[in-house]
Design an enzyme around this catalytic site. Sequence first.
Site, short mmCIF file in Angstrom:
data_model
loop_
_atom_site.label_atom_id
_atom_site.label_comp_id
_atom_site.label_asym_id
_atom_site.label_seq_id
_atom_site.Cartn_x
_atom_site.Cartn_y
_atom_site.Cartn_z
N SER A 654 0.76 -1.18 0.05
CA SER A 654 0.46 0.08 -0.02
C SER A 654 0.66 1.37 -0.28
O SER A 654 0.60 2.50 -0.12
CB SER A 654 -0.91 0.40 1.54
N LYS A 697 -6.73 4.61 7.56
CA LYS A 697 -5.30 5.52 7.17
C LYS A 697 -5.92 7.67 7.31
O LYS A 697 -4.57 8.23 7.76
CB LYS A 697 -5.01 5.11 6.07
#
Length: 803
Positions: A654, A697
């Site tokens: 990611s 996040k």
Amino acid sequence: MEALPPESLRHRCDPAGFAFASTAELPDPAAHPGQARALEALQMGMRMRGNGYNVFACGPTGTGRRRLIQAELRQEATTRPIPGDWCYVHNFALHSQPVALRLPAGTGQRLREDMRALVQDVQTALPAAFGREENRNRQEEIEEEFQERQHQVLSEFTARALESGILVLETQSGFTFAPKDEHGEAMQPALFQQLPEAEQESIKARIIALQEELQRTLRQFPIWFTEMRERLRALNREIADFVVRHLVDEILGRYEDLADVQAYLGQVATDIVDNAPVFMPLPPQGMPPGLLPEGFDKAEFLHRYAVNLLVDNQSCTGAPVEMLDLPSLGNLLGRIEHRAQMGTFMTDFTLIKPGALHRANGGFLIVDARQILMQPFAWEAFKRALHGREIKLDASELQFSLLTTVSIEPMPIPLDLKVVLVGERWLLYALERADPEFRDLFKVIADFDDVVPRTRESEQEYASTFAHLARSAGTRALSPAAVAALIEHCSRLAEDAQRLTTHVHSMEELIREADYWANNARHDRIEREDIQQAVQKQQQRVDRIREQMHESISRGIRLIATDGAVVGQINGLSVIATDSIAFGLPTRITAITRFGDGRVIDIERETELGGPTHTKGVLILSNFLARRYASDIPLSLAASITFEQSYGMVDGDSASLAELCALLSSLADVSILQRYAVTGSINQQGEVQAIGGVNEKIEGFFDICRARGFAPGQGVIIPATNKEHLMLREDVVEAAASGEFSIHAVSTVDEAIALLTGREPGVRGQDGRFSVGSLNRAVAYKLAQYSRIRQGRSLQAPGKSGE
């Protein structure tokens, strides 16, 4: 690129769509939402005939699988016949192999009571029968006949001896002989010595002949005595048989249709008659007192007439449904207990204890797959039982014992049941790979979904589910707004705005805790704010690690920039997760580029702190660079990428978008705006791909920015394919609505680098070159320059003549 609108950051549920004032008005759900596939498979396994059609129910824990499976099985069990009782009884032919009897439900308890009453009745009836006058007279007649016969033989012998002039004298030690004198008395020894020698020898010869005749006669006495004893025994047996058969016949009439029970009762009657003295206070006449051995335990002996009711289905209303939490060998197949006796562990059929297979026989058994695999011997014994379709008890648990034991081998019991093995998916796959017998025994897979589509219909079904959970937990009912908040939280747990989690356990816990806060707030119902407070408090209880890590950033210990611009430096985002919490954390990623041999060094990998997926992401971005910028020239780049201040394992791809943007910034010598944090993976075409944990996040970088005070333009860049996964906290949505924070969705590397640098990325023209002044042109020029250096030539700076 414009930021995502606030309404797209959280898929809200409208309470106005619910036509109830509280969940107290709602009925229980007709079915569990979203589990139609698993329930269809479960029903097929329950109703399918044939061997091996047992069910493995897989899926994550907490989804209510067990509760749902148990409810389905109980409903199915009501349509099935009640299975019979099972008893173990003594084997009179082979004591070490107890006999199993199957009886109609409720009959086992009656047989046990009948046998208990029979033993008591026999102990009363036998002494009474032997004490009756007519029976005593018959015994006395036999004894008198023996005595008369003995007396007659001795009398005749004495008369014959007397005729020959010899007296037969009876002493304490037996019989002796003496010559008769003229007065008919025993001749004195002195007088005998005065007789002529010839006469003396004649008398001696007659005495010897009489002695031999007496010995022959006396040898007949034991034979006659034995005959008398046998006649007495036959008489006693006749008496006992008459009494016992009468008592047993009364019981036999209750079990006319049960051939096995009839045969057993016949053996019981024979054995009682054979052992009639055991039931008497004193041995019957004609039987010696020492007939029973010294130390004989009458109570122990009478155990053989007991009935060990192993399974009693008298109270069942249908087929049994058994759930086994600890599937050890003994709990599963039953066990044979022992008791200490004279230094040895002894057992008998009364010490056989049932297992879950016995109790579930004729019905359904639910077993935890992980637990049964952890128990010694349990899995293999379980498979043997299912393969052989019988429950066979053995003493395998004693094979490693150092104690002396005497055990038994009970008759196996036929097994007919359906098993539902419950476990997670990884365990299913492991069993399929490692155990070739597994699929023969568990042919049906019921796969319970983690999530279900979020539709208006599913939201209504979830409202009924919440109503059922609240009633089961004994909490307040929920208001429509509280139901809406719970549905939104289900989407958050599913990490998808278009899905709802099936983790019912989490919902039940949240309802209980929300009820606590509703009570504190004096609410009659659970309201939306109670749900929100419960979620907040759940987070707060496990928030220590997140707070400490965020504090280290706020204090400048962990270096994270949230404003300004830096070349080759970017804010990546990662998720730190434990069993109880998951939170996002910004991480500084830096890239350094220089002339080299075309290698991109992943420092995490070189230090063995990078996982394989992260390494794959770095290799992909390396190939992207070569494909886009150096397809016709050698890639003469030396670059290094690292996660600064990272001291643990890094895995996942990611961060590959952020790593690529940092490389492009370093190659083009263009600064990256530090007000952004970036997450996303890339492919070799430069397309940005979805990642996990997008909400955590975003919120992780948001919390850092808010703690420092918002600066203009701060936000997060995410993959466009993650837009449907957004279920952000309310405070993040509010900050986006007020313009303090923004979320941007990108589909390509070019879109991301344009946001991060404020520079046009540029596209290739017909001449194959990127547009003048673009970031991509600067990157291509730098890589071309490295290639020329490698070939011994150089290029002019971009924008000069001859470019």
